[in-house]
Design an enzyme around this catalytic site. Structure first.
Site, PDB file in Angstrom:
ATOM      1  CE1 TYR A 104      -3.224   2.990   1.269  1.00  0.00           C
ATOM      2  CE2 TYR A 104      -1.409   3.483   2.744  1.00  0.00           C
ATOM      3  CZ  TYR A 104      -2.584   3.844   2.147  1.00  0.00           C
ATOM      4  OH  TYR A 104      -3.137   5.074   2.435  1.00  0.00           O
ATOM      5  CE  LYS A 177      -6.901   4.671   3.192  1.00  0.00           C
ATOM      6  NZ  LYS A 177      -5.989   5.476   2.365  1.00  0.00           N
TER       7      LYS A 177
END
Length: 576
Positions: A104, A177
């Site tokens: 990420y 996330k």
């Protein structure tokens, strides 16, 4: 050395044999003890040696390092996550700074963009909940099938219209996330739900891809879109009223609108709007701490008035209201926003002034005598000359927009100019930090949207450039909202978390150090943010828990999930 099992953690588990080995929540692989192997029918299913978690992490890291391409590293880690949650998060936590960009990164988007844009071609197994427009009639049935028997504290949803750097991807995946919430704030992965709201795509490349796994239809908009999203939100409110609902990668037309629609009805958060604003506010708060001034003393020029620019502006404005007690109209006057039509001023008209910008529109009579282009637009250099800002923020993706002339002009009128080129990735930054440092003779206070090496000051000393990374704050804000059980995530709760982050800035001890903590410290930083959020919720009476403020630090620590195996006891009535 990590123990094979943390004796303090006792789990009663109902799965045995192949079922427990294929459950990422409960699988320990070679870390199952001799006793556990007997109890769970695993003695013949595993090789003889019992490994510690540290040994497993060493093996997994060696396997990861054998893969040279970043995308292959990404797929390896995703496979590991599908097999064993504890090992996955334990490995990441041991190599945090190195591996976060692999799974990420809101800063260097190339790798993640490649993984997301190839989602359909890399697809191996489903993860999370997929709610698709043509099957919307069965939405509640599908929702309950996925969540039955589970306590859900976090719901991360995306319609994938505006994924950083690559735009509309149709079937977004919000699991990355959710993983950051677990990794940096200790949110239990078993209590989080990642949701894809598939309303089609306007990406012709995907629509023409025979392997595309999403709904091959033009993106639904208008009333039908709103009805579909609202139906989902009402399910979250109905079944998990104390959960946090995180909106991710929604388009410009919907991100702020949906946040405003639901923020007074449920604890909702949009990282693209609020997270970017919060981490920027913390950065500027630490900068004004260095200059011994106040937020209300600053004059802000924001170059780029999209979702991020507007979110930053609103958060800074709200910080001035809350911290310095300035009224809203006066605070609004401290901001000068610039977009592709130049300075946002009345004469641009309603067609060129985007929804949400109205309260920051400048009156034309302020600009009498200021030069314009042939369209009557006022550019950045002329704004800087007239306003003499103390803070210059870039979120335009206009590489090199902060030219030497502009930066030198800025430095003429302020002793320590605050310059924040926040556009991502780094190739789109408005100015390179070293250039800004050189053009201000080392006086600039700098932070960027991507990681950069230190700058050399005229004295030869290194100046540490802070990275304005949302992950320094949004996991803590979210955890605080979840643990406080507040029905809404209030502006004052966000400001409390932001102030706590700012207070941890190394620059407050050494003005040549970073305006924000190092990302390596992100777990400890997010813990502090969560504590501040819960304390504020208790103080303002919005908390749903009966805690005293002096209990909060211990309560937050106790509630955090940690990547440890614990001891398993077989129980047919236990957890599955």
């Amino acid at each position: 050395m990590t123990n094979i099992a943390d004796a303090k953690l006792i789990h009663r588990v109902a799965l045995r044999g192949e079922a427990i080995l294929t459950s990422p929540r409960w699988n320990k692989g070679t870390a199952f003890t001799i006793e556990e192997r007997k109890a769970f029918g695993l003695t013949g299913r595993l090789p003889f040696r019992v490994n510690t978690l540290d040994e497993q992490c060493d093996r997994a890291y060696d396997q990861l390092e054998a893969r040279n391409e970043p995308l292959r590293k990404n797929t390896f880690l995703q496979s590991l996550k599908d097999q064993n949650w504890v090992l996955y998060y334990a490995l990441l936590s041991r190599h945090l700074t190195e591996l976060i960009p692999i799974i990420y990164t809101p800063t260097e988007a190339r790798l993640i963009a490649e993984a997301i844009s190839n989602y359909s071609h890399l697809f191996r197994r489903s993860e999370g909940l997929y709610l698709t427009f043509p099957t919307g009639d069965a939405m509640e049935e599908d929702f309950l099938e996925q969540t039955k028997g589970r306590q859900i504290d976090l719901v991360v949803c995306s319609d994938a219209e505006q994924i950083l750097g690559i735009g509309d991807q149709g079937v977004g995946i919000s699991t990355a996330k959710s993983a950051i919430y677990t990794l940096l704030a200790g949110v239990d992965p078993a209590k989080s739900l990642s949701v894809t709201l598939d309303v089609g795509t306007d990406n012709d490349e995907l629509l023409n891809d025979r392997l595309y796994v999403g709904w091959p239809h033009k993106r639904v908009r208008g009333e039908e879109y709103d009805y579909f999203v609202d139906k989902f939100v009402q399910l979250v409110r109905k079944h998990y009223p104390h959960s946090l609902l995180h909106f991710e990668d929604f388009g410009v037309a919907n991100a702020k609108r949906l946040l405003d629609k639901y923020r007074d009805k449920h604890a909702v958060f949009n990282d693209d709007v609020q997270g970017t604003g919060a981490v920027t506010l913390a950065c500027i708060m630490s900068a004004v701490g260095v200059t011994k001034s106040k937020l209300a003393d600053q004059r802000f020029v924001v170059y780029g008035a999209g979702s991020a620019g507007l979110g930053i502006t609103r958060q800074l404005r709200d910080g001035i209201l809350t911290i310095d007690g300035v009224d809203k109209d006066e605070a609004n006057k401290k901001f000068y926003l610039i977009d592709r039509f130049g300075l946002i001023k009345n004469s641009l008209g309603t067609e060129k002034i985007r929804e949400g910008l109205q309260e920051f529109v400048r009156p034309d009579d302020e600009w009498d005598g200021v030069s314009t282009n042939d369209k009557g637009e006022i550019g950045l250099l002329d704004v800087v000359r007239k306003v003499k800002p103390t803070v210059l923020i870039g979120c335009s993706t206009h590489a090199g927009a902060f030219t030497e002339e502009i930066v030198r002009e800025l430095a003429k009128s302020t002793e320590r100019p605050i310059i924040l080129p926040l556009s991502n990735p780094s190739k789109l930054h408005e100015v390179k930090p070293q250039d800004a440092n050189d053009w201000t003779n080392g006086k600039a206070l700098l932070a960027t949207g991507s990681p950069f090496p230190p700058c050399k000051l005229p004295s030869g000393k290194d100046y540490i450039v802070a990275e304005c990374n949302n992950a320094l704050i949004y996991p803590g804000l979210g955890l605080g909202a979840m643990l406080s059980q507040a029905r809404t995530l209030t502006d004052t709760m966000i400001i409390a978390g932001t102030r706590r982050l700012a207070s941890l800035a190394p620059a407050l001890q050494d003005p040549d150090d970073a305006l924000l903590p190092d990302f390596e410290d992100a777990p400890a930083v997010n813990y502090e943010v969560a504590v501040a959020v819960v304390e504020q919720a208790i103080e303002e009476g919005s908390a749903g828990v009966d805690w005293k403020k002096d209990e909060v630090r211990a309560k937050v620590s106790e509630a955090q999930w940690k990547p440890l195996y614990g001891t398993y006891v077989y129980d047919p009535n236990g957890k599955a």
